[in-house]
Design a protein around this motif. Structure first.
Motif, PDB file in Angstrom:
ATOM      1  N   ARG A 111       0.931  -0.895   0.395  1.00  0.00           N
ATOM      2  CA  ARG A 111       0.289   0.118   0.211  1.00  0.00           C
ATOM      3  C   ARG A 111       1.205   1.314  -0.312  1.00  0.00           C
ATOM      4  N   ILE A 112       2.295   1.411  -0.447  1.00  0.00           N
ATOM      5  CA  ILE A 112       3.031   2.269  -0.455  1.00  0.00           C
ATOM      6  C   ILE A 112       2.697   2.745  -2.013  1.00  0.00           C
ATOM      7  N   ALA A 113       2.143   3.716  -1.409  1.00  0.00           N
ATOM      8  CA  ALA A 113       1.206   4.910  -3.403  1.00  0.00           C
ATOM      9  C   ALA A 113       2.281   6.400  -2.726  1.00  0.00           C
ATOM     10  N   ALA A 138      12.033  14.167  -0.835  1.00  0.00           N
ATOM     11  CA  ALA A 138      11.039  14.722  -2.740  1.00  0.00           C
ATOM     12  C   ALA A 138      11.175  16.847  -2.546  1.00  0.00           C
ATOM     13  N   LEU A 139      11.423  16.795  -3.580  1.00  0.00           N
ATOM     14  CA  LEU A 139      10.375  18.122  -4.492  1.00  0.00           C
ATOM     15  C   LEU A 139       9.327  18.096  -4.075  1.00  0.00           C
ATOM     16  N   GLY A 140       8.982  19.066  -3.054  1.00  0.00           N
ATOM     17  CA  GLY A 140       7.068  18.681  -2.738  1.00  0.00           C
ATOM     18  C   GLY A 140       7.115  17.808  -1.598  1.00  0.00           C
ATOM     19  N   ALA A 141       6.089  17.717  -1.614  1.00  0.00           N
ATOM     20  CA  ALA A 141       5.609  17.028  -0.109  1.00  0.00           C
ATOM     21  C   ALA A 141       6.637  15.679  -0.002  1.00  0.00           C
ATOM     22  N   SER A 142       6.888  16.066   1.393  1.00  0.00           N
ATOM     23  CA  SER A 142       7.851  15.045   2.053  1.00  0.00           C
ATOM     24  C   SER A 142       6.548  13.968   2.483  1.00  0.00           C
ATOM     25  N   ALA A 143       7.103  12.434   2.891  1.00  0.00           N
ATOM     26  CA  ALA A 143       6.109  11.679   3.524  1.00  0.00           C
ATOM     27  C   ALA A 143       6.518  10.968   4.499  1.00  0.00           C
ATOM     28  N   ASN A 148       3.012  -0.689   9.268  1.00  0.00           N
ATOM     29  CA  ASN A 148       1.721  -0.825  10.556  1.00  0.00           C
ATOM     30  C   ASN A 148       1.934  -2.811  10.750  1.00  0.00           C
ATOM     31  N   GLY A 149       3.275  -3.417  10.161  1.00  0.00           N
ATOM     32  CA  GLY A 149       3.740  -4.756  11.013  1.00  0.00           C
ATOM     33  C   GLY A 149       3.198  -6.029  10.617  1.00  0.00           C
ATOM     34  N   ASP A 150       2.371  -5.477   9.391  1.00  0.00           N
ATOM     35  CA  ASP A 150       1.819  -6.527   9.030  1.00  0.00           C
ATOM     36  C   ASP A 150       1.966  -7.089   7.102  1.00  0.00           C
ATOM     37  N   GLY A 151       2.680  -5.756   6.580  1.00  0.00           N
ATOM     38  CA  GLY A 151       3.062  -5.968   5.280  1.00  0.00           C
ATOM     39  C   GLY A 151       2.976  -4.765   4.723  1.00  0.00           C
ATOM     40  N   THR A 152       1.905  -4.242   5.055  1.00  0.00           N
ATOM     41  CA  THR A 152       1.742  -2.589   4.436  1.00  0.00           C
ATOM     42  C   THR A 152       2.150  -1.360   5.635  1.00  0.00           C
ATOM     43  N   PHE A 153       1.713  -0.436   4.425  1.00  0.00           N
ATOM     44  CA  PHE A 153       2.759   0.746   4.943  1.00  0.00           C
ATOM     45  C   PHE A 153       1.147   2.054   5.150  1.00  0.00           C
ATOM     46  N   SER A 154       1.301   2.851   6.401  1.00  0.00           N
ATOM     47  CA  SER A 154       0.274   3.982   6.227  1.00  0.00           C
ATOM     48  C   SER A 154       1.149   5.538   5.927  1.00  0.00           C
ATOM     49  N   ASP A 155       0.197   6.149   5.129  1.00  0.00           N
ATOM     50  CA  ASP A 155       0.545   7.627   4.652  1.00  0.00           C
ATOM     51  C   ASP A 155       0.643   8.686   6.015  1.00  0.00           C
ATOM     52  N   ILE A 156       1.456   8.926   7.283  1.00  0.00           N
ATOM     53  CA  ILE A 156       0.785   9.506   8.361  1.00  0.00           C
ATOM     54  C   ILE A 156       1.383  11.139   8.014  1.00  0.00           C
TER      55      ILE A 156
END
Length: 562
Positions: A111-113, A138-143, A148-156
């Motif tokens: 879920r890295i987008a 980044a050039l612009g918004a960094s992230a 999440n510990g289950d193989g997925t990431f959340s953009d916080i």
């Protein structure tokens, strides 16, 4: 004229040194195809010669699934063009024991987008949950991407306060206030917008990329971790915002050895910064000029990009290495003690014109216990011969490998480094770590406008080693910035740090890998923890990895739990 004479003398001495270099096995073998890493960086160049096109990009080695082997996060810049430019990618390492790494693209399921114009990456467990998180510059918004510990990431990014829309380049996680939570330092480059394009030309009067000096320098950000899932910008109160600089490389280091983490920043065309931590006050002061690490030996700022620290002379303190432009040469600042540095590039055999360096790492590639040096190169202004030959991306250079001659000087070992160092590319990011868990340092090279490369180390066989996973104890995460001292049978002390930062826009293996040469006896490990306490661990068997945390006996790590 003086520059040409000096260059001739240096090149002659380097050539003589190379001729005297003892025969060694080829250090690194390009295993990109075998490893399945199919990432290709896109800079988005359309002939307008915009400055951002030559700055990115890097990436990270990160064990995001906690299975004991290093995965790869590759940062993409331009997106939406060919299939290769699908955005930043996450590759899982499906390593089999005794085999080469095998990388599988798991970006979609993670879920890295992130699809911004990426520059680099930093790694650290920002929420102390035992899972390593990602920060993308980044050039612009960094992230800020939470694992999440289950193989997925959340953009916080927005919720945490960790994002910014300025042009960020390198970043590092550090606990500057020693409260047990990792804070975040982000280097920013210049104030730039696409409508601020300048027309610039080479010495041959051809259109070329601009010098960054045509844009105003920006200030860095220091974000304090509140421990509640958010960051507070303390750049002004800490003093960081008082001094702008075109920041590219970042390193968290206890430069004056007072037990508090400082920050060294490589600035492009500006004096470098050495932000000294004022010991729990929350403030920093820039002592780069007084320390001797701001300028070259002639008193001039350089086009500094990449950065690293290592004990090159075996005296127990960290020396600094900075990569610069091809008409300047790289710079080695030898630590004279307590954070006072002397520029000794020439004396150590590291002065070499003709290379624009970015990513760099001190790596003991042959495990002889002395830190060697790997430098990734690529020009930022067109190289005339390549341009005249019709090269669409005429910035290509070869990489460099230097061998440490037992703490006395370096010898350029590139000529003997084999096919992996024979070709040219536009090198930028460099991340190093033990990709196959066999006890030696491998590398991922991130090229601008080209494919990433997997370089597997095959030269350290026969020498012994010790691998250490140093855990904080206050949280189930790596004890970043801990000092590790390994004492071998002849009472020689090998000093290393727990870190992922340095290089350029890239993050490496947090494990400490110590080459031991011919040592066969068990060793003693002394750890100076980030909170200031010290602990000693005796009789550790060699040629294996150990997990160490405060107040507990070391435990050996099996290949599946590294």
């Amino acid at each position: 004229m003086r520059t040409r004479v000096v260059a001739a003398v240096i090149l002659a001495s380097v050539a003589a040194a190379v001729a005297q270099t003892p025969s060694r096995a080829v250090p690194f073998v390009d295993r990109t195809s075998d490893a399945g890493l199919d990432f290709v960086h896109a800079n988005g160049a359309l002939g307008q010669l915009l400055l951002p096109e030559v700055i990115g990009a890097g990436g990270a080695l990160i064990d995001f699934d906690n299975d004991g082997d290093l995965d790869v996060f590759a940062v993409q810049s331009a997106t939406g063009a060919p299939p290769a430019a699908r955005g930043s990618r996450l590759y899982r390492n499906d390593l089999r024991r005794g085999g080469i790494p095998r990388f599988v693209d798991v970006t979609d399921r993670s879920r890295i987008a992130f699809s911004g114009y990426g520059i680099g990456a930093a790694t650290g467990d920002a929420d102390n949950d035992g899972w390593t998180d990602l920060y993308v510059t980044a050039l612009g918004a960094s992230a800020l991407l939470r694992n999440n510990g289950d193989g997925t990431f959340s953009d916080i990014s927005a919720a945490s306060g960790g994002s910014d829309r300025r042009w960020s380049t390198s970043a590092t996680f550090l606990d500057f206030d020693r409260d047990g939570w990792l804070d975040l330092f982000v280097a920013n480059y210049v104030n730039y917008r696409a409508d601020m394009k300048r027309e610039c030309f080479s010495a041959a009067s051809a259109r070329d990329y601009c010098n960054p000096a045509v844009y105003d320098a920006d200030t860095a950000r220091l974000l304090r971790n509140t421990g509640k899932g958010t960051f507070t910008d303390v750049s002004r109160t800490a003093g960081i915002a008082a001094s702008p600089g075109r920041g590219l490389g970042v390193l968290a280091i206890d430069a004056n050895e007072d037990g508090w983490t400082d920050l060294y920043v490589a600035n492009d065309g500006d004096p470098n910064h050495l932000w000294i931590n004022e010991r729990g006050t929350g403030r920093f002061r820039d002592e780069a000029l007084l320390s001797g690490a701001a300028l070259d030996r002639s008193g001039r700022p350089q086009g500094s990009m990449g950065i690293d620290a290592g004990d090159v002379d075996g005296d127990g303190d960290d020396d600094l290495f900075v990569t610069n432009l091809d008409n300047e040469g790289h710079a080695l600042y030898v630590n004279a003690g307590k954070g006072l540095f002397e520029e000794r590039t020439l004396e150590w055999g590291l002065f070499a014109l003709g290379f624009t360096g970015f990513g760099t790492r001190f790596v003991d590639y042959d495990n002889d216990s002395w830190p060697d040096l790997l430098v990734v190169n690529g020009a930022v202004r067109h190289m005339d011969a390549q341009r005249r030959a019709g090269d669409a991306h005429p910035l290509k250079q070869r990489n460099q490998l230097f061998h440490n001659e037992r703490g006395r000087r370096y010898i350029d070992a590139t000529a003997a480094a084999g096919p992996a160092f024979a070709g040219t590319a536009v090198g930028r990011g460099l991340a190093t770590g033990d990709l196959d868990n066999d006890g030696d340092v491998d590398a991922i090279v991130f090229n601008n406008g080209g494919p990433a490369r997997v370089l597997v180390n095959e030269s350290a066989r026969g020498n012994h080693w010790l691998g250490l996973r140093i855990l904080d104890g206050r949280a189930p995460r790596d004890a970043l910035q801990a000092r590790v001292e390994v004492t071998v049978a002849d009472r020689r002390r090998l000093v290393r740090r727990v870190r992922t930062d340095g290089s350029y826009a890239s993050a490496g293996d947090p494990r400490v890998l110590v080459g031991l040469g011919s040592v066969t006896a068990p060793v003693t490990v002394r750890v100076v923890w980030p909170q200031g306490t010290t602990e000693e661990f005796r009789n550790l068997a060699i040629d294996r990895y150990w997990a160490i945390e405060p107040g507990k006996p070391p435990r050996p790590l099996s290949p599946g739990a590294l």
